[in-house]
Design a protein around this motif. Structure first.
Motif, PDB file in Angstrom:
ATOM      1  N   GLY A  71       0.826  -1.204   0.000  1.00  0.00           N
ATOM      2  CA  GLY A  71       0.000   0.000   0.000  1.00  0.00           C
ATOM      3  C   GLY A  71       0.858   1.250   0.000  1.00  0.00           C
ATOM      4  O   GLY A  71       0.702   2.139  -0.843  1.00  0.00           O
ATOM      5  N   ASP A  93       7.750   3.337   8.691  1.00  0.00           N
ATOM      6  CA  ASP A  93       7.217   2.021   9.066  1.00  0.00           C
ATOM      7  C   ASP A  93       7.897   1.518  10.325  1.00  0.00           C
ATOM      8  O   ASP A  93       9.106   1.721  10.510  1.00  0.00           O
ATOM      9  N   SER A  94       7.128   0.837  11.147  1.00  0.00           N
ATOM     10  CA  SER A  94       7.706   0.266  12.364  1.00  0.00           C
ATOM     11  C   SER A  94       8.600  -0.925  12.039  1.00  0.00           C
ATOM     12  O   SER A  94       9.442  -1.327  12.843  1.00  0.00           O
ATOM     13  N   THR A 101       2.956  -6.712   5.327  1.00  0.00           N
ATOM     14  CA  THR A 101       2.520  -8.083   5.628  1.00  0.00           C
ATOM     15  C   THR A 101       3.636  -9.097   5.359  1.00  0.00           C
ATOM     16  O   THR A 101       3.851 -10.021   6.146  1.00  0.00           O
ATOM     17  N   TRP A 104       6.592  -8.947   7.887  1.00  0.00           N
ATOM     18  CA  TRP A 104       6.348  -9.562   9.186  1.00  0.00           C
ATOM     19  C   TRP A 104       6.104 -11.064   9.070  1.00  0.00           C
ATOM     20  O   TRP A 104       6.643 -11.853   9.855  1.00  0.00           O
ATOM     21  N   CYS A 112       0.824 -15.865  -1.204  1.00  0.00           N
ATOM     22  CA  CYS A 112      -0.429 -15.142  -1.424  1.00  0.00           C
ATOM     23  C   CYS A 112      -1.494 -16.133  -1.872  1.00  0.00           C
ATOM     24  O   CYS A 112      -1.198 -17.125  -2.532  1.00  0.00           O
ATOM     25  N   ASP A 113      -2.730 -15.843  -1.494  1.00  0.00           N
ATOM     26  CA  ASP A 113      -3.792 -16.797  -1.824  1.00  0.00           C
ATOM     27  C   ASP A 113      -4.592 -16.366  -3.041  1.00  0.00           C
ATOM     28  O   ASP A 113      -5.408 -17.125  -3.523  1.00  0.00           O
ATOM     29  N   TYR A 119      -2.175 -10.115  -7.782  1.00  0.00           N
ATOM     30  CA  TYR A 119      -1.928  -9.621  -6.421  1.00  0.00           C
ATOM     31  C   TYR A 119      -0.709  -8.695  -6.383  1.00  0.00           C
ATOM     32  O   TYR A 119      -0.758  -7.595  -5.816  1.00  0.00           O
ATOM     33  N   ALA A 163       4.460   5.588  14.522  1.00  0.00           N
ATOM     34  CA  ALA A 163       3.699   6.819  14.749  1.00  0.00           C
ATOM     35  C   ALA A 163       2.698   6.516  15.852  1.00  0.00           C
ATOM     36  O   ALA A 163       1.934   5.559  15.754  1.00  0.00           O
ATOM     37  N   GLY A 203      -2.275  -0.790   6.666  1.00  0.00           N
ATOM     38  CA  GLY A 203      -2.683  -2.195   6.577  1.00  0.00           C
ATOM     39  C   GLY A 203      -3.910  -2.538   7.388  1.00  0.00           C
ATOM     40  O   GLY A 203      -4.452  -1.717   8.143  1.00  0.00           O
ATOM     41  N   ASN A 206      -2.329  -6.152  11.087  1.00  0.00           N
ATOM     42  CA  ASN A 206      -0.986  -5.871  11.573  1.00  0.00           C
ATOM     43  C   ASN A 206      -0.800  -6.042  13.058  1.00  0.00           C
ATOM     44  O   ASN A 206       0.317  -6.059  13.539  1.00  0.00           O
ATOM     45  N   TYR A 207      -1.907  -6.087  13.782  1.00  0.00           N
ATOM     46  CA  TYR A 207      -1.773  -6.096  15.228  1.00  0.00           C
ATOM     47  C   TYR A 207      -2.156  -7.472  15.752  1.00  0.00           C
ATOM     48  O   TYR A 207      -3.338  -7.794  15.913  1.00  0.00           O
ATOM     49  N   ALA A 467      -4.470   1.919  12.338  1.00  0.00           N
ATOM     50  CA  ALA A 467      -3.052   2.278  12.257  1.00  0.00           C
ATOM     51  C   ALA A 467      -2.403   2.266  13.640  1.00  0.00           C
ATOM     52  O   ALA A 467      -1.226   2.594  13.771  1.00  0.00           O
ATOM     53  N   ALA A 514     -11.476  -9.867  -3.093  1.00  0.00           N
ATOM     54  CA  ALA A 514     -10.568 -10.806  -2.429  1.00  0.00           C
ATOM     55  C   ALA A 514      -9.129 -10.345  -2.610  1.00  0.00           C
ATOM     56  O   ALA A 514      -8.240 -10.771  -1.883  1.00  0.00           O
ATOM     57  N   GLN A 516      -6.798  -7.555  -2.196  1.00  0.00           N
ATOM     58  CA  GLN A 516      -6.635  -6.270  -1.507  1.00  0.00           C
ATOM     59  C   GLN A 516      -5.720  -5.331  -2.284  1.00  0.00           C
ATOM     60  O   GLN A 516      -5.905  -4.110  -2.278  1.00  0.00           O
TER      61      GLN A 516
END
Ligand code: FAD
Ligand code: NDP
Length: 633
Positions: A71, A93-94, A101, A104, A112-113, A119, A163, A203, A206-207, A467, A514, A516
């Motif tokens: 993104g 970015d952290s 995605t 991490w 990817c599906d 995609y 952030a 995203g 993410n959490y 976020a 489907a 994203q």
């Protein structure tokens, strides 16, 4: 089984899983003092200096892009194309690198599906040929790095930086963003960044979360979440997932969602014993992955300008059950033969749904879904040898209620003698002890416990919450408060009144599919257009500052259109709990005002292709209707 019997079974299975605590059953790892070490970044050397751009207190940037995943890269790219310079953009970015995605999630088997040809972003611009029809995680991450390098974005990106809050400064007409950077081996560095525009490309998933299980901190074995895979413990690497160290280990994994479906076959292959703790089975269809045929690729892509967009639209049309469907099914996979997924992502049929026809609409979705769901249940019997295990692996809910899965080795894993499915009949595991997991009267002793328990629900709260930071707009208004008080309020799902110059890619009040990455690209182009038009207006009169936000009337009108489409999503009401329906909380909303808020927080009902036509038509009209643009010094 007759459709009535299937429906009854769906209801029985759903009722077993509905819990009074809904989303509160989970703990957000990032905000838990006790467990936040679970989200530490395993992919970087804590002593290495952060790479990328360096910022100091009170740095000023024109456009801050929060997130360096697909993104964030797309936003940056489309801004460059719209005429902004690289120096105008700063990505934060952290994570310690690009990919979001795919930075991490490096668990074994990650891929990817949806087809990588639709995609992976910017394939036409990069000319890159994905190695497989469904790309694996390392390739998806490396591709993000490649994109960043090609467009010179490394030098514009600040990594390892979170952030935590931003406030609108009405005098300076800019955002003041609080940041925390993790420095190699040193204390965190706090600083403030000022930005004219902020884009939250932060995203959806993410959490990481975990169930609030009794004894969560009692377990003395090794434990990690799938999004922070610990290869030091398991052995192997994302590129070579030979999990050698598990040969003498008893391993458990909680969760059987899309992540576990990909990871379990690898664990099954290497662990001495593997226990898969299941609350709800995934519906797992065939995958059929294969290497890309270079000759085919050449024919399919090279001479055709616009092939990527065309293929993405073709896919989205099938998933949205466009009628009649396009004459060619380009992707031709398990998604494009699942028109019932339109129950979740919308489609043209939504335009005809009224309060009177809801029941018929839902019945037609079930009619599309029953044969597929029955086939997938039959597939379990074909693949899994043990009858009880096979029975427990069958998914008893409509196909649109959870992310459908596709895998050619997951169900097969349960035929291996070292693999045990521990089905909890919808209750979930009961508790942890210092050496294992308890389900009913049985304790399973484990050396390693893997939490495949997913992420905070992206349909809860505002873009600020997604976020993971607080956004305070004009007159001290908190974005989360605005959403709490009156539900989502945006124009096109990307910008909200009283939060000027803050842009985000839905998902609320925007289109969905489907895939994203297609939505992200559509929105990135849209946002780049708006920002370039706005800044040109300021330049035309020799001024610098520009403030963009939707008018109250335009926001209201867009929200009403979203609300009007909400009836078309009635098929979700009967769903088994998941993060899609806030763990069943949506169905329990009885107060009319709250129902209206939920309806307002939905997505564009007529599918992603239609959403694209609407926002692109709006751009073609060229008058930026509904946006208030103020310029000044
Ligand atoms: P992300 O890739 O999530 O990147 C967002 C970045 O923002 C992250 O790196 C995060 O660290 C950073 N960030 C967030 N908040 C902050 C903050 N406050 N401060 C600093 N940084 C912050 N979708 C599909 O369409 N097809 C798939 O096959 C698919 N597979 C998936 C597999 C997995 C395992 C997961 C978890 C998701 C998958 N998804 C898939 C959804 C996927 O998230 C999106 O496809 C896509 O990668 C989202 O890109 P993004 O850039 O918007 O977000
Ligand atoms: P999910 O939220 O889909 O799955 C979490 C799992 O944990 C579920 O099976 C859930 O059961 C289970 N669980 C939660 N609490 C308990 C408990 N107390 N006891 C036992 N089990 C429990 O997370 P994932 O990480 O699997 O996937 C999240 C999303 O990420 C997907 O929906 C998809 O969008 C994306 N993704 C895509 C992939 C791809 O194929 N490319 C791969 C991985 C993820 P229950 O279902 O009962 O809640």
């Amino acid at each position: 089984m007759s459709p009535e019997q299937i429906q009854q079974k769906y209801n029985e299975e759903r009722d077993k899983r509905l819990r009074p605590d809904g989303t509160a059953q989970y703990l957000d790892l990032a905000t838990s003092e006790k467990f936040k070490h679970f989200v530490d970044d395993p992919w970087l050397d804590p002593h290495a200096q952060a790479k990328g751009l360096r910022l100091t207190n009170d740095s000023r940037v024109k456009i801050l892009v929060l997130g360096a995943g697909y993104g964030g890269l797309l936003f940056a790219l489309r801004l460059l194309e719209a005429g902004f310079k690289a120096e105008d953009i700063c990505i934060v970015d952290s994570a310690g690198g690009f990919g979001g995605t795919w930075y991490w999630n490096r668990y074994p088997g990650a891929m990817c599906d949806v087809e990588s040809y639709i995609y992976m972003p910017l394939l036409e611009e990069t000319g890159y040929m994905p190695q497989h029809k469904y790309a694996y995680g390392p390739e998806l991450r490396e591709y993000a790095e490649m994109v960043a390098e090609k467009w010179g974005l490394e030098g514009r990106t600040v990594f390892r930086t979170v952030a935590s809050e931003m406030k609108w400064d009405e005098v300076e007409k800019e955002w003041v963003v609080e940041m925390k950077q993790k420095e190699g081996g040193e204390d965190d560095l706090d600083f403030e960044l000022r930005a004219s525009f902020v884009i939250a490309a932060s995203g959806l998933l993410n959490y990481p979360k975990v169930p609030r299980l009794p004894g969560l901190d009692a377990f003395r074995g090794h434990c990690f979440h799938t999004s922070r895979w610990d290869y030091r413990y398991t052995g192997g690497s994302p590129e070579d997932p030979s999990l050698e160290n598990l040969k003498d280990k008893r391993v458990g994994i909680i969760g059987t969602g899309a992540t576990a479906v990909q990871a379990v076959p690898h664990l099954a292959k290497w662990a001495k014993e593997l226990y898969v703790f299941q609350r709800t089975p995934s519906a797992v269809d065939t995958r059929g992955n294969r290497p890309t045929d270079a000759e085919w690729w050449q024919k399919e892509t090279q001479p055709k300008k616009g092939w990527h967009r065309q293929r993405r639209e073709n896919f989205a049309a099938f998933v949205s059950n466009v009628s009649p469907p396009p004459s060619i099914d380009m992707v031709a996979d398990g998604w494009t033969t699942m028109p019932s997924f339109s129950a979740l992502v919308g489609g043209p049929a939504a335009a005809q749904v009224t309060l009177e026809t809801i029941a018929a609409h839902v019945a037609s979705l079930h009619a599309l879904d029953f044969p597929r769901s029955e086939r997938i249940r039959a597939r379990v019997d074909e693949v899994v040898n043990d009858k009880t295990t096979a029975e427990n692996l069958k998914a008893w809910y409509p196909g649109w209620c959870k992310r459908p899965c596709f895998h050619d080795e997951y169900l097969q894993s349960f035929n291996l003698p070292q693999v045990t499915l521990v089905d909890t009949d919808g209750r979930g595991v009961d508790r942890l002890t210092d050496h294992g997991v308890v389900v009913e009267d049985s304790e399973y002793n484990l050396d390693l416990l893997i939490l495949g328990t997913g992420y905070n629900s992206p349909v809860v709260g505002s873009p600020a919450r997604r976020a993971g930071f607080s956004v305070i707009g004009r007159n001290g208004l908190s974005m989360e408060q605005k959403w709490d008080d009156s539900g989502a309020g945006t124009l096109h799902g990307i910008i909200s009144r009283d939060f000027p110059n803050f842009l985000f890619p839905g998902p609320q009040q925007a289109g969905a599919s489907a895939n994203q990455a297609f939505l992200l690209d559509l929105v990135a182009e849209h946002v780049a257009y708006i920002l370039s038009q706005a800044t040109q207006k300021a330049k035309a009169v020799g001024l610098e500052k520009v403030v963009v936000e939707p008018s109250a009337a335009a926001e209201q009108e867009w929200s009403m259109r979203i609300m009007a489409g909400a009836v078309a999503f009635a098929g979700l009401a009967g769903c088994t709990p998941s993060y899609f329906n806030r763990e069943g909380e949506f169905a329990r909303i009885s107060i009319q005002e709250e129902q209206m808020k939920a309806a307002k927080s939905g997505i564009w009902s007529q599918g992603l292709v239609d959403y694209a036509e609407v926002i692109e038509g709006w751009r073609r009209s060229g008058d930026l209707k509904g946006l208030e643009i103020t310029v000044g010094n």
